[in-house]
Design an enzyme around this catalytic site. Structure first.
Site, PDB file in Angstrom:
ATOM      1  N   SER A  56       0.819  -1.223   0.000  1.00 36.87           N
ATOM      2  CA  SER A  56       0.000   0.000   0.000  1.00 36.87           C
ATOM      3  C   SER A  56       0.852   1.272   0.000  1.00 36.87           C
ATOM      4  O   SER A  56       2.025   1.264   0.385  1.00 36.87           O
ATOM      5  CB  SER A  56      -0.913   0.017   1.226  1.00 36.87           C
ATOM      6  OG  SER A  56      -1.675  -1.160   1.282  1.00 36.87           O
TER       7      SER A  56
HETATM    8  C1  LIG Z   1      -3.117  -3.951  -0.439  1.00 34.96           C
HETATM    9  S1  LIG Z   1      -2.605  -5.611  -0.333  1.00 34.96           S
HETATM   10  C2  LIG Z   1      -1.360  -5.788   0.889  1.00 34.96           C
HETATM   11  C3  LIG Z   1      -1.027  -4.661   1.817  1.00 34.96           C
HETATM   12  C4  LIG Z   1      -0.121  -5.097   2.909  1.00 34.96           C
HETATM   13  N1  LIG Z   1      -0.636  -4.720   4.175  1.00 34.96           N
HETATM   14  C5  LIG Z   1       1.310  -4.660   2.699  1.00 34.96           C
HETATM   15  O1  LIG Z   1       1.846  -3.924   3.531  1.00 34.96           O
HETATM   16  O2  LIG Z   1       1.923  -5.105   1.731  1.00 34.96           O
HETATM   17  C6  LIG Z   1      -4.017  -6.439   0.416  1.00 34.96           C
HETATM   18  C7  LIG Z   1      -3.830  -7.924   0.630  1.00 34.96           C
HETATM   19  O3  LIG Z   1      -5.063  -8.456   1.137  1.00 34.96           O
HETATM   20  C8  LIG Z   1      -5.104  -9.820   0.769  1.00 34.96           C
HETATM   21  N2  LIG Z   1      -6.472 -10.300   1.023  1.00 34.96           N
HETATM   22  C9  LIG Z   1      -7.605 -10.071   0.309  1.00 34.96           C
HETATM   23  N3  LIG Z   1      -8.661 -10.653   0.921  1.00 34.96           N
HETATM   24  C10 LIG Z   1      -8.179 -11.258   2.050  1.00 34.96           C
HETATM   25  C11 LIG Z   1      -8.763 -12.009   3.112  1.00 34.96           C
HETATM   26  N4  LIG Z   1     -10.071 -12.275   3.158  1.00 34.96           N
HETATM   27  N5  LIG Z   1      -7.968 -12.460   4.108  1.00 34.96           N
HETATM   28  C12 LIG Z   1      -6.636 -12.204   4.105  1.00 34.96           C
HETATM   29  N6  LIG Z   1      -6.022 -11.512   3.124  1.00 34.96           N
HETATM   30  C13 LIG Z   1      -6.781 -11.026   2.118  1.00 34.96           C
HETATM   31  C14 LIG Z   1      -4.620  -9.806  -0.680  1.00 34.96           C
HETATM   32  O4  LIG Z   1      -4.168 -11.080  -1.096  1.00 34.96           O
HETATM   33  C15 LIG Z   1      -3.506  -8.738  -0.620  1.00 34.96           C
HETATM   34  O5  LIG Z   1      -2.236  -9.323  -0.448  1.00 34.96           O
END
Ligand SMILES: C[S@@+](CC[C@H](N)C(=O)[O-])C[C@H]1O[C@@H](n2cnc3c(N)ncnc32)[C@H](O)[C@@H]1O
Length: 197
Positions: free
Chosen positions: A49
């Protein structure tokens, strides 16, 4: 040296972001983009992000030392490690992530940063969050929900706080003895929060 604001108060979010270089959490091909205040691809159609968004979310979350924190969508592991700094060694952070390859790379990065009180595991596609470890003092969700997920609200401790994007709007949910206080904090775009297999 501590990060201090103009009033002289320490800013734990700025200090954590200074200490935990974003570059360490990006794939080699994307490291040149680390300085940009923009989301950066981390593979598997996911992103690390935007730093200013991460800072805004962490400030809304108001994490305190010693707390138990859930990081939903831990992705690259960067937010997980930032949360690890905010809770300190007396606290605990659990990251959950849907993509197994990201779980593996985040674990490697977290190990390099030496935070034994921080862990990441693969999210159960049938369950949101980590009900087996609830309640949490704080829940950070870095993927966008279409509506406020009751399953995650239920995983908050009394007085717990969750920050997440809901239908494009950054939302803070605070559990109170009198009920749940919901406030909204501007428009943001995120990858979707997936539920189901
Ligand atoms: C914006 S990205 C990662 C941001 C992360 N916090 C970082 O610092 O890199 C959001 C993540 O949410 C994950 N995601 C989506 N739905 C999810 C769920 N139900 N449970 C866990 N992870 C999920 C995606 O695979 C993705 O890697």
């Amino acid at each position: 040296m501590s990060e201090t604001s103009q009033t002289g108060a320490t800013d734990p979010v700025a200090e954590a972001m200074r200490r935990r270089d974003r570059t360490d959490f990006l794939p080699a091909s994307q490291r040149a983009a680390a300085e940009r205040d923009a989301p950066v691809p981390i593979g598997h159609e996911q992103t690390n992000s935007q730093p200013s968004t991460v800072a805004a979310m962490l400030r809304l979350l108001d994490v305190r030392p010693g707390q138990h924190v859930l990081d939903v969508g831990s992705g690259s592991g960067w937010t997980t490690v930032l949360l690890g700094d905010l809770v300190g060694q007396a606290g605990w952070v659990l990251g959950v992530e849907r993509v197994p390859e990201l779980v593996a790379s985040a674990r490697t990065a977290i190990e390099r940063h030496g935070q034994s009180w921080v862990t990441v595991r693969r999210a159960d596609p049938d369950l949101l969050g980590a009900p087996d470890h609830a309640p949490f003092d704080r829940v950070l969700v870095s993927a966008e929900a279409a509506e406020l997920p009751g399953e995650l609200v239920d995983q908050l401790a009394p007085e717990g706080v969750m920050v997440l994007p809901v239908a494009g709007v950054m939302t803070r949910v605070a559990r109170r003895p009198s009920g749940t206080a919901i406030t909204r904090h501007g428009h943001y775009r995120f990858v979707p929060l997936l539920s189901g297999p």
